[in-house]
Design an enzyme around this catalytic site. Sequence first.
Site, PDB file in Angstrom:
ATOM      1  CG  ASN A  57      -1.725   4.279   4.212  1.00  0.00           C
ATOM      2  OD1 ASN A  57      -1.975   3.830   5.334  1.00  0.00           O
ATOM      3  ND2 ASN A  57      -2.284   5.386   3.757  1.00  0.00           N
ATOM      4  CG  HIS A  93      -1.562  -0.325   7.778  1.00  0.00           C
ATOM      5  ND1 HIS A  93      -1.550   0.364   8.963  1.00  0.00           N
ATOM      6  CD2 HIS A  93      -2.064   0.537   6.861  1.00  0.00           C
ATOM      7  CE1 HIS A  93      -2.009   1.588   8.790  1.00  0.00           C
ATOM      8  NE2 HIS A  93      -2.341   1.724   7.510  1.00  0.00           N
ATOM      9  CG  HIS A 101      -8.633   2.617   3.382  1.00  0.00           C
ATOM     10  ND1 HIS A 101      -7.879   3.385   2.524  1.00  0.00           N
ATOM     11  CD2 HIS A 101      -8.702   3.291   4.565  1.00  0.00           C
ATOM     12  CE1 HIS A 101      -7.478   4.482   3.156  1.00  0.00           C
ATOM     13  NE2 HIS A 101      -7.978   4.456   4.384  1.00  0.00           N
ATOM     14  CG  HIS A 110      -5.506   1.096   5.773  1.00  0.00           C
ATOM     15  ND1 HIS A 110      -4.755   2.238   5.555  1.00  0.00           N
ATOM     16  CD2 HIS A 110      -5.946   0.695   4.550  1.00  0.00           C
ATOM     17  CE1 HIS A 110      -4.735   2.508   4.260  1.00  0.00           C
ATOM     18  NE2 HIS A 110      -5.461   1.595   3.637  1.00  0.00           N
ATOM     19  CB  VAL A 111     -10.720   0.809   8.232  1.00  0.00           C
ATOM     20  CG1 VAL A 111     -12.135   1.352   8.389  1.00  0.00           C
ATOM     21  CG2 VAL A 111     -10.540   0.192   6.851  1.00  0.00           C
ATOM     22  CG  HIS A 112      -8.842   6.403  10.197  1.00  0.00           C
ATOM     23  ND1 HIS A 112      -8.585   7.545   9.480  1.00  0.00           N
ATOM     24  CD2 HIS A 112      -7.676   5.699  10.205  1.00  0.00           C
ATOM     25  CE1 HIS A 112      -7.325   7.553   9.075  1.00  0.00           C
ATOM     26  NE2 HIS A 112      -6.763   6.427   9.510  1.00  0.00           N
TER      27      HIS A 112
END
Length: 233
Positions: free
Chosen positions: A6, A90, A100, A127-129
């Site tokens: 993103n 992603h 997210h 994307h998700v940490h």
Amino acid sequence: MVTQGNHEVESLPLGRPFVSYNARWLMPHAESASASNLYYSFDVADGAVHVVMLGSYADFGPGSDQRRWLESDLARVDRRHVGWVVAVVHAPWYSTNVAHDGEGEGMREALESLLYDARVDVVFAGHVHAYERFGRVYNNSPDGCGPVHITVGDGGNREGLSLMFKETSSPMSVFREASFGHGRLRVYNATHARWSWHRNDDSDSTVRDEVWLTSLGSSTGCGPRPCPANDEL
């Protein structure tokens, strides 16, 4: 080998998206018959592994160039000779993290059946940490012929970890942890590979999650349905 996230969209006013990304990260899209640098494929290990890099922020809907390319690319994969097919996105299609939540759902609805029919073995996301591994799944249900979904978005970032998981997790979620780390997929042969996730927070090397995977290309039960029970070991 990368695919866009993103932060690479760069949809500035009156500007074109992905200008910096396309200038700095030229991927072999032409070699894989893709008209866009945002999605492509490549082979490794003398063609034993086919890797499909998908664009979460490129059009993926019905009639889109990405969908048409994906159909064509997967149709060329001969599972008699290609032991493993791996996809990368992603935004994760499956996640129990609050961060997210649901952002990958549209892409899942649009493309999941193509990956399922092609017997893709593993789908990696970021994307998700945080880290999370699902069992084999398709259409929000356990399915022994579906891919294993793994989120490895915890390599390090300025935003910090995604610490909040939902209290009631999906029964398909096998392991989840909000720690910085990295993963390794070690392919041993056409039928077996080992996935391991290494947590980076410790002073010593720590493997927090690992599992043996069996290629769907080698599983006779994953031709026409019915499929075997959910078991990625």
